[in-house]
Design a protein around this motif. Structure first.
Motif, PDB file in Angstrom:
ATOM      1  N   ILE A 102       0.841  -1.202   0.000  1.00 45.71           N
ATOM      2  CA  ILE A 102       0.000   0.000   0.000  1.00 45.71           C
ATOM      3  C   ILE A 102       0.871   1.245   0.000  1.00 45.71           C
ATOM      4  CG2 ILE A 102      -1.678   1.340   1.335  1.00 45.71           C
ATOM      5  CD1 ILE A 102      -2.900  -1.412   2.131  1.00 45.71           C
ATOM      6  N   ARG A 103       1.923   1.252   0.824  1.00 45.97           N
ATOM      7  CA  ARG A 103       2.836   2.409   0.855  1.00 45.97           C
ATOM      8  C   ARG A 103       3.512   2.611  -0.497  1.00 45.97           C
ATOM      9  NH1 ARG A 103       3.680   0.381   6.232  1.00 45.97           N
ATOM     10  NH2 ARG A 103       2.875   1.894   7.722  1.00 45.97           N
TER      11      ARG A 103
ATOM     12  N   CYS B 111       2.319   1.750  -3.397  1.00 44.77           N
ATOM     13  CA  CYS B 111       1.296   2.222  -4.320  1.00 44.77           C
ATOM     14  C   CYS B 111       1.092   3.731  -4.159  1.00 44.77           C
ATOM     15  CB  CYS B 111      -0.007   1.463  -4.060  1.00 44.77           C
ATOM     16  SG  CYS B 111      -1.277   1.740  -5.283  1.00 44.77           S
ATOM     17  N   VAL B 112       1.057   4.189  -2.915  1.00 39.68           N
ATOM     18  CA  VAL B 112       0.913   5.625  -2.645  1.00 39.68           C
ATOM     19  C   VAL B 112       2.141   6.373  -3.164  1.00 39.68           C
ATOM     20  CG1 VAL B 112       0.758   7.369  -0.819  1.00 39.68           C
ATOM     21  CG2 VAL B 112      -0.664   5.304  -0.704  1.00 39.68           C
TER      22      VAL B 112
ATOM     23  N   ALA C  33      -0.659   6.884  -6.313  1.00 37.72           N
ATOM     24  CA  ALA C  33      -2.060   6.734  -5.914  1.00 37.72           C
ATOM     25  C   ALA C  33      -2.388   7.789  -4.863  1.00 37.72           C
ATOM     26  CB  ALA C  33      -2.317   5.335  -5.362  1.00 37.72           C
ATOM     27  N   ALA C  34      -3.394   8.606  -5.136  1.00 34.24           N
ATOM     28  CA  ALA C  34      -3.701   9.740  -4.261  1.00 34.24           C
ATOM     29  C   ALA C  34      -4.932   9.516  -3.385  1.00 34.24           C
ATOM     30  CB  ALA C  34      -3.894  11.003  -5.098  1.00 34.24           C
ATOM     31  N   THR C  35      -5.700   8.475  -3.670  1.00 33.26           N
ATOM     32  CA  THR C  35      -6.903   8.212  -2.884  1.00 33.26           C
ATOM     33  C   THR C  35      -6.961   6.736  -2.503  1.00 33.26           C
ATOM     34  OG1 THR C  35      -8.293   7.637  -4.779  1.00 33.26           O
ATOM     35  CG2 THR C  35      -8.187   9.985  -4.168  1.00 33.26           C
ATOM     36  N   ALA C  36      -7.774   6.454  -1.496  1.00 28.30           N
ATOM     37  CA  ALA C  36      -7.961   5.062  -1.088  1.00 28.30           C
ATOM     38  C   ALA C  36      -8.555   4.251  -2.238  1.00 28.30           C
ATOM     39  CB  ALA C  36      -8.857   4.997   0.143  1.00 28.30           C
TER      40      ALA C  36
ATOM     41  N   GLU D 251      -8.049   4.641  -5.430  1.00 25.94           N
ATOM     42  CA  GLU D 251      -6.980   4.320  -6.378  1.00 25.94           C
ATOM     43  C   GLU D 251      -6.142   3.153  -5.867  1.00 25.94           C
ATOM     44  OE1 GLU D 251      -4.632   7.498  -8.345  1.00 25.94           O
ATOM     45  OE2 GLU D 251      -5.963   8.838  -7.211  1.00 25.94           O
ATOM     46  N   VAL D 252      -5.799   3.192  -4.573  1.00 28.52           N
ATOM     47  CA  VAL D 252      -5.007   2.107  -3.985  1.00 28.52           C
ATOM     48  C   VAL D 252      -5.783   0.794  -4.081  1.00 28.52           C
ATOM     49  CG1 VAL D 252      -4.030   1.202  -1.827  1.00 28.52           C
ATOM     50  CG2 VAL D 252      -3.689   3.602  -2.441  1.00 28.52           C
TER      51      VAL D 252
ATOM     52  N   VAL E  78      -3.430   6.251   3.210  1.00 28.95           N
ATOM     53  CA  VAL E  78      -3.350   7.159   2.061  1.00 28.95           C
ATOM     54  C   VAL E  78      -3.339   8.608   2.530  1.00 28.95           C
ATOM     55  CG1 VAL E  78      -4.557   7.979  -0.005  1.00 28.95           C
ATOM     56  CG2 VAL E  78      -4.392   5.535   0.458  1.00 28.95           C
ATOM     57  N   ASP E  79      -4.089   8.903   3.590  1.00 28.08           N
ATOM     58  CA  ASP E  79      -4.159  10.259   4.123  1.00 28.08           C
ATOM     59  C   ASP E  79      -2.921  10.644   4.922  1.00 28.08           C
ATOM     60  OD1 ASP E  79      -6.622  10.618   2.957  1.00 28.08           O
ATOM     61  OD2 ASP E  79      -7.734  10.085   4.774  1.00 28.08           O
TER      62      ASP E  79
END
Length: 78
Positions: free
Chosen positions: A14-15, A17-18, A22-25, A27-28, A49-50
């Motif tokens: 996930i990290r 991907c961000v 990826a800017a939003t949950a 998108e992830v 993501v935030d």
């Protein structure tokens, strides 16, 4: 640590991907498939993501094994 047990997505994935844009949950979740099973991990993904790194308590809360068992039981009955 796995954040999404249903699909097998780790906090590191996930990290990454961000970090790759990826800017939003959403998108992830679309890119990794995380959150597409039982949904228990969606709040954790959104927090990561935030920029929170996980839930408000500072740790990463993985999907529960119980949720995975319920999902498997439901799938077996279909």
């Amino acid at each position: 640590m796995y954040v999404c047990l249903c699909v097998g997505v780790s906090d590191q994935e996930i990290r990454e991907c961000v970090a790759s844009g990826a800017a939003t949950a959403s998108e992830v979740m679309n890119r990794t498939g995380a959150g597409s099973g039982c949904g228990t991990c969606r709040a954790t993904i959104a927090s990561m993501v935030d920029g929170g790194g996980g839930p408000p308590d500072g740790g990463i809360k993985p999907c529960s094994v119980r949720s995975l068992c319920v999902l498997r039981s439901s799938s077996a009955n279909t």
